[in-house]
Design an enzyme around this catalytic site. Structure first.
Site, PDB file in Angstrom:
ATOM      1  N   ASN A  29     -12.306  -1.388  -1.217  1.00 24.77           N
ATOM      2  CA  ASN A  29     -11.654  -1.986  -0.050  1.00 24.77           C
ATOM      3  C   ASN A  29     -12.388  -1.556   1.218  1.00 24.77           C
ATOM      4  OD1 ASN A  29      -9.208  -3.050   1.548  1.00 24.77           O
ATOM      5  ND2 ASN A  29      -9.316  -0.905   2.205  1.00 24.77           N
ATOM      6  N   GLU A  30     -12.624  -2.492   2.104  1.00 25.47           N
ATOM      7  CA  GLU A  30     -13.287  -2.196   3.387  1.00 25.47           C
ATOM      8  C   GLU A  30     -14.410  -1.177   3.181  1.00 25.47           C
ATOM      9  OE1 GLU A  30     -10.410  -1.586   6.576  1.00 25.47           O
ATOM     10  OE2 GLU A  30      -9.801  -3.670   6.415  1.00 25.47           O
ATOM     11  N   GLN A  81       1.837  -6.086   5.746  1.00 27.90           N
ATOM     12  CA  GLN A  81       2.122  -5.771   4.362  1.00 27.90           C
ATOM     13  C   GLN A  81       3.572  -6.131   4.042  1.00 27.90           C
ATOM     14  OE1 GLN A  81       0.909  -1.813   3.172  1.00 27.90           O
ATOM     15  NE2 GLN A  81      -1.090  -2.005   4.113  1.00 27.90           N
ATOM     16  N   TYR A 136      -7.110  -9.121  11.317  1.00 29.61           N
ATOM     17  CA  TYR A 136      -5.831  -8.805  11.964  1.00 29.61           C
ATOM     18  C   TYR A 136      -5.806  -9.379  13.368  1.00 29.61           C
ATOM     19  CZ  TYR A 136      -4.627  -5.534   8.242  1.00 29.61           C
ATOM     20  OH  TYR A 136      -4.296  -4.981   7.027  1.00 29.61           O
ATOM     21  N   GLU A 179      -6.204  -9.340   3.604  1.00 33.71           N
ATOM     22  CA  GLU A 179      -5.396  -8.669   4.635  1.00 33.71           C
ATOM     23  C   GLU A 179      -5.386  -9.539   5.879  1.00 33.71           C
ATOM     24  OE1 GLU A 179      -6.086  -4.457   5.395  1.00 33.71           O
ATOM     25  OE2 GLU A 179      -6.579  -4.119   3.280  1.00 33.71           O
ATOM     26  N   GLU A 216       0.841  -1.204   0.000  1.00 33.32           N
ATOM     27  CA  GLU A 216       0.000   0.000   0.000  1.00 33.32           C
ATOM     28  C   GLU A 216       0.875   1.252   0.000  1.00 33.32           C
ATOM     29  OE1 GLU A 216      -2.982   0.014   3.080  1.00 33.32           O
ATOM     30  OE2 GLU A 216      -3.857   1.890   2.347  1.00 33.32           O
TER      31      GLU A 216
HETATM   32  O1  AHR Z   1      -3.183  -2.622   6.171  1.00 32.23           O
HETATM   33  C1  AHR Z   1      -3.493  -1.408   6.759  1.00 32.23           C
HETATM   34  C2  AHR Z   1      -4.955  -1.023   6.604  1.00 32.23           C
HETATM   35  O2  AHR Z   1      -5.751  -1.930   7.305  1.00 32.23           O
HETATM   36  C3  AHR Z   1      -5.499  -1.079   5.207  1.00 32.23           C
HETATM   37  O3  AHR Z   1      -5.250   0.068   4.480  1.00 32.23           O
HETATM   38  C4  AHR Z   1      -6.973  -1.241   5.437  1.00 32.23           C
HETATM   39  O4  AHR Z   1      -7.609  -1.916   4.399  1.00 32.23           O
HETATM   40  C5  AHR Z   1      -7.047  -1.970   6.757  1.00 32.23           C
HETATM   41  O5  AHR Z   1      -7.932  -1.338   7.613  1.00 32.23           O
END
Ligand code: AHR
Length: 498
Positions: free
Chosen positions: A176-177, A351, A245, A302, A28
């Site tokens: 995205n999201e 990432q 996450y 992600e 990103e």
């Molecule tokens: O990876 C960091 C961020 O986490 C990304 O930009 C987003 O898609 C997620 O909230």
């Protein structure tokens, strides 16, 4: 005391292939991922580069065999207007990177830079389109710009900018999201918008159809998946995303140190990571209800551990160190993806460089490989291999009221008939002994590699870059159809049967 764990290979039940795209990465425009990480500029004479892309990074990612790379975000993707990043660099507009530190983005790394870099690395691009603040036309134009071979306004513009042949990009994210930074949309609204955008994303290649990925749920938001699967026809959607996450809390500054964490923080993060199994099971059950033929892929685009930024670094840059905890997290997560490989066809670690759970960290001309890099490198033998189901009976690792399985395992058979078994010891304190029954798999010997270190908090630094690296594994012995394996605390091993 060393207790007993039991792993049994069920090779006769093998049916599904581990898609290599499960081993994908994510780049990103965030902090030092692109600028300073991948790209240092074509005029840089200090850091060896090809068209501005670091040679050391290209070499390291080639060795890793990364199958795909997602770009330009993340949250940035829904602010990104791709036409800002084409043509002569001195004419490109500067914009503000509103999500990530409010820094100036000069657009010197754009579509050509990214797609040519993917060719250099030998990886497939995964472009994330702007739905949140873009237009249908803008995304339709991007597809035409990168994919159309004949005459058209966009393909002519591409030629004018120096690229004759289309790149033929297959994998596309449609926002995205969307529930958050991508527009704070309700699922029903986004599902409609998705249908509209996806309709105008044409297949310019007769042989390689676009693989369109709908913005997916966060962690256990099953309602999101339900609405997507209910409201979007499978003719318009090849994949649906999921983001998960491993994080202690979403409060800034309270996510715990990436290196100086307590035993409790270790256990909580690992618990979060292992929830991936349960989340996938439940999202997949919803997908099965609407799509029993499994046409739509689950794309975990992600995943990874998310901690406090390193002291004295920009909080908007998400730069964090990477310890053996991350190695164990990666090993256990990949084992979960293997288990669900019938539906999970793709995933992207967040990432690649200098952001969150990175495989590479850079500091000016220096570059180091993290423990996570080494796990993905050791595991890449599973790419496109036949998944061999495993039955795992494990000890518990208990800390207070947290109970975790001590070990995690997966196995596969590659195109040459070689069987690989990946084993992770989640217990940060004790070695674990495993009795591994091969069942119908025949073997005359075993070799392997292991990633381990004295303490789970150990990590590589720019001063000591090779503190953690894979070593030959001698802790496995074969007797008949049974392996006895001793795994050191907080370690990841990959065995190969001969
Ligand atoms: O990876 C960091 C961020 O986490 C990304 O930009 C987003 O898609 C997620 O909230």
């Amino acid at each position: 005391s060393i207790a007993q764990n039991q792993v049994t290979l069920k090779a006769e039940e093998a049916k599904h292939t581990i898609n290599r795209h499960i081993y994908g990465h994510f780049a990103e425009h965030l902090g030092r991922c692109i600028y300073g990480g991948f790209y240092v500029g074509e005029n840089n004479t200090r850091i060896p580069n090809t068209a501005g892309v670091r040679n050391d990074v290209v070499d390291a990612l080639k060795k890793l065999k990364i199958p795909n790379l997602r770009w330009p975000g993340g949250c940035f993707a829904d602010t990104y207007h791709w036409k800002d990043g084409i043509g002569p660099k001195e004419k490109r507009p500067s914009i503000v990177n509103a999500w990530w530190g409010g820094v100036t983005e000069n657009n010197s790394f754009g579509t050509h830079d990214f797609l040519n870099m993917c060719e250099l690395i030998g990886t497939e691009p995964y472009l994330a389109g702007n739905v949140g603040s873009g237009t249908v036309q803008e995304l339709a134009d991007w597809v035409q710009y990168v994919n159309f071979g004949k005459e058209s306004p966009m393909s002519n513009l591409r030629r004018q900018n120096g690229r004759e042949k289309p790149w033929d990009v297959q994998i596309w994210g449609v926002g995205n999201e969307a529930w958050g930074c991508g527009g704070n949309m309700k699922p029903e609204y986004y599902a409609n918008i998705y249908r509209q955008y996806a309709t105008f994303m044409y297949n310019y290649s007769p042989t390689r159809k676009l693989f369109r990925v709908a913005s997916g749920a966060s962690s256990n938001d099953y309602h999101w998946t339900e609405v997507m699967m209910r409201d979007i026809p499978t003719s318009l959607m090849e994949g649906i995303a999921l983001h998960h996450y491993s994080v202690l809390t979403w409060d800034d500054g309270k996510k715990g140190s990436a290196t100086q964490y307590s035993d409790e923080e270790y256990a909580k993060i690992m618990k979060q990571a292992l929830l991936m199994d349960d989340y996938l099971t439940k999202h997949i059950a919803i997908m099965d209800k609407y799509d029993p033929q499994k046409k739509v892929a689950m794309v975990v685009d992600e995943w990874g551990g998310w901690y406090n930024v390193e002291p004295n670094t920009n909080p908007g840059f998400l730069y964090q160190q990477n310890t053996m905890r991350d190695a164990v997290l990666a090993g256990a997560t990949l084992n979960i993806f293997h288990k669900h490989c019938e539906r999970v066809k793709m995933a992207n670690l967040a990432q690649a460089i200098n952001v969150l759970q990175s495989v590479i960290l850079t500091n000016e001309e220096k570059m180091i490989l993290t423990p996570t890099y080494h796990v993905l490198e050791m595991y890449n033998v599973h790419q496109d291999a036949l998944m061999l189901p495993v039955e795992v009976k494990t000890n518990d690792y208990v800390l207070g009221d947290i109970k975790l399985p001590a070990i995690s395992a997966s196995a596969s058979k590659d195109k040459n008939g070689r069987v690989h078994i990946s084993l992770t010891n989640i217990d940060p304190k004790q070695p674990q002994q495993i009795t591994l029954s091969l069942g119908s798999v025949k073997a005359t010997g075993v070799t392997g590699r292991i990633l381990a270190s004295g303490d789970v908090r150990d990590h590589n630094t720019f001063e000591n870059p090779a503190k953690i690296k894979p070593a030959p594994f001698t802790g496995a012995t074969l007797k008949g159809d049974q392996l006895t394996v001793t795994l050191p605390a907080a370690s990841v091993a990959v065995l190969e049967l001969n």
